[in-house]
Enzyme design. Structure first.
Site, PDB file in Angstrom:
ATOM      1  CG  ASP A   1      34.220  89.852  -5.187  1.00  0.00           C
ATOM      2  OD1 ASP A   1      33.000  89.844  -5.220  1.00  0.00           O
ATOM      3  OD2 ASP A   1      34.494  90.033  -3.868  1.00  0.00           O
TER       4      ASP A   1
ATOM      5  NE  ARG B   1      38.781  92.991   1.396  1.00  0.00           N
ATOM      6  CZ  ARG B   1      38.188  92.948   1.304  1.00  0.00           C
ATOM      7  NH1 ARG B   1      37.459  92.582  -0.214  1.00  0.00           N
ATOM      8  NH2 ARG B   1      36.723  93.687   1.945  1.00  0.00           N
TER       9      ARG B   1
ATOM     10  N   GLY C   1      36.586  93.301  -2.786  1.00  0.00           N
ATOM     11  CA  GLY C   1      36.665  92.734  -3.349  1.00  0.00           C
ATOM     12  C   GLY C   1      36.890  92.413  -5.194  1.00  0.00           C
TER      13      GLY C   1
ATOM     14  CG  PHE D   1      31.814  82.184   2.553  1.00  0.00           C
ATOM     15  CD1 PHE D   1      31.165  83.431   2.262  1.00  0.00           C
ATOM     16  CD2 PHE D   1      32.797  82.390   3.655  1.00  0.00           C
ATOM     17  CE1 PHE D   1      31.788  84.622   2.239  1.00  0.00           C
ATOM     18  CE2 PHE D   1      32.800  83.970   4.195  1.00  0.00           C
ATOM     19  CZ  PHE D   1      32.756  84.702   3.182  1.00  0.00           C
ATOM     20  CB  VAL D   2      34.993  81.326  -1.820  1.00  0.00           C
ATOM     21  CG1 VAL D   2      33.751  79.639  -2.386  1.00  0.00           C
ATOM     22  CG2 VAL D   2      34.254  81.949  -2.495  1.00  0.00           C
TER      23      VAL D   2
ATOM     24  CG  ASP E   1      35.863  90.282   3.090  1.00  0.00           C
ATOM     25  OD1 ASP E   1      35.145  90.381   2.168  1.00  0.00           O
ATOM     26  OD2 ASP E   1      35.694  91.108   4.079  1.00  0.00           O
TER      27      ASP E   1
ATOM     28  CG  ASP F   1      25.370  85.156  -3.257  1.00  0.00           C
ATOM     29  OD1 ASP F   1      25.766  83.630  -3.575  1.00  0.00           O
ATOM     30  OD2 ASP F   1      25.672  85.149  -2.430  1.00  0.00           O
TER      31      ASP F   1
ATOM     32  CE  LYS G   1      29.077  82.082  -3.754  1.00  0.00           C
ATOM     33  NZ  LYS G   1      28.933  82.150  -2.022  1.00  0.00           N
TER      34      LYS G   1
HETATM   35  P1  5GP Z   1      25.534  89.405  -4.920  1.00  0.00           P
HETATM   36  O1  5GP Z   1      24.939  90.868  -4.568  1.00  0.00           O
HETATM   37  O2  5GP Z   1      25.218  89.033  -5.694  1.00  0.00           O
HETATM   38  O3  5GP Z   1      24.759  88.785  -3.455  1.00  0.00           O
HETATM   39  O4  5GP Z   1      26.623  89.278  -3.531  1.00  0.00           O
HETATM   40  C1  5GP Z   1      27.782  89.959  -4.533  1.00  0.00           C
HETATM   41  C2  5GP Z   1      29.064  90.403  -3.266  1.00  0.00           C
HETATM   42  O5  5GP Z   1      28.689  89.681  -2.438  1.00  0.00           O
HETATM   43  C3  5GP Z   1      30.183  89.707  -4.049  1.00  0.00           C
HETATM   44  O6  5GP Z   1      30.594  91.588  -4.625  1.00  0.00           O
HETATM   45  C4  5GP Z   1      30.847  89.569  -2.859  1.00  0.00           C
HETATM   46  O7  5GP Z   1      31.095  91.441  -2.111  1.00  0.00           O
HETATM   47  C5  5GP Z   1      30.026  89.051  -1.885  1.00  0.00           C
HETATM   48  N1  5GP Z   1      29.564  87.790  -1.556  1.00  0.00           N
HETATM   49  C6  5GP Z   1      29.320  86.968  -2.739  1.00  0.00           C
HETATM   50  N2  5GP Z   1      29.807  85.834  -2.190  1.00  0.00           N
HETATM   51  C7  5GP Z   1      30.463  85.674  -1.280  1.00  0.00           C
HETATM   52  C8  5GP Z   1      31.284  84.557  -1.011  1.00  0.00           C
HETATM   53  O8  5GP Z   1      31.325  83.409  -0.983  1.00  0.00           O
HETATM   54  N3  5GP Z   1      32.249  84.923  -0.166  1.00  0.00           N
HETATM   55  C9  5GP Z   1      32.327  86.563  -0.071  1.00  0.00           C
HETATM   56  N4  5GP Z   1      33.948  86.682   0.645  1.00  0.00           N
HETATM   57  N5  5GP Z   1      32.426  87.443  -0.401  1.00  0.00           N
HETATM   58  C10 5GP Z   1      30.424  86.592  -1.352  1.00  0.00           C
HETATM   59 MG    MG Z   2      31.116  92.936  -3.142  1.00  0.00          MG
END
Ligand code: 5GP
Ligand code: MG
Length: 198
Positions: free
Chosen positions: A117, A182, A61, A169-170, A176, A120, A148
């Protein structure tokens, strides 16, 4: 004639435009350079060409974000790719972070910047941060294009944030859905009919 992404019916709207991204990338690069200058001055070296800066993009990402950002950094640096999986296949919520490839193992005494990227749940960056700290880097900073804030399950502090966005969700600009979108140049939201409900 190919149908441009902008005309795809599954793309509902743009959240962050390419102009906004380009402006913010330059600002983030300035923030990073300022911090590195401070770090290297503390080390007794004011040159930004010391070979002690390593950028770790979390693939896949972060690839577009990092490609744009590092070209705004007039610094001698190396890249150390790593891959973490948290949204396997067609999922649109985190399934817990798993390291899919080794992290660079030469980080001792280096100024390390991990770039992802989007932040979350926080699982991805918390995992990578914990592993890197064991190697005793001179400094470790974290940066994300998108944050987020609403969805954190682990508290992780990031040093550089491009944009704070709502819990939607973006895709696009490296992000992706099931492997696609992407290469879309903007950060966009898909039509709810195009993705299964959470
Ligand atoms: P975390 O581990 O902080 O929950 O999530 C981070 C990873 O989740 C990011 O590197 C990404 O790969 C994926 N991710 C989180 N939110 C989104 C979203 O809204 N869209 C997409 N495509 N991937 C996300
Ligand atoms: Mg990721």
């Amino acid at each position: 004639m190919l149908l441009p992404y902008a005309m795809f019916p599954e793309i509902e709207r743009t959240l962050v435009t390419k102009e906004q991204i380009a402006t913010r990338i330059k600002e983030m690069a300035n923030e990073i350079v300022r911090d590195l200058e401070e770090d290297l001055a503390k080390d007794g070296d004011s040159r930004l060409d010391e070979d002690r800066v390593i950028i770790i993009p979390i693939m896949t990402g972060a690839m577009i974000f990092v490609a744009d950002l590092i070209r705004q950094l007039p610094v001698k640096l190396s890249l150390g790719l790593t891959s973490v999986r948290s949204y396997p296949g067609a999922s649109i919520s985190s399934k817990g972070a798993h390291l899919e490839s080794d992290l660079p193992d030469n980080l001792e005494g280096k100024h390390v910047i991990v770039l992802d990227d989007i932040l979350d749940s926080g699982q991805t960056l918390a995992l990578v941060k914990a592993i890197i700290l064991k190697q005793k880097p001179a400094s470790l900073r974290l940066g994300v294009m998108l944050d987020k804030q609403t969805t954190r399950t682990i508290d992780v502090k990031v040093d550089y944030t491009g944009f704070e966005i709502p819990d939607e969700f973006v895709v696009g600009y490296g992000l992706d859905y099931d492997g696609y979108y992407r290469n879309h140049p903007e950060i966009v939201i898909l039509n709810q009919d195009a993705i299964p409900k959470r």
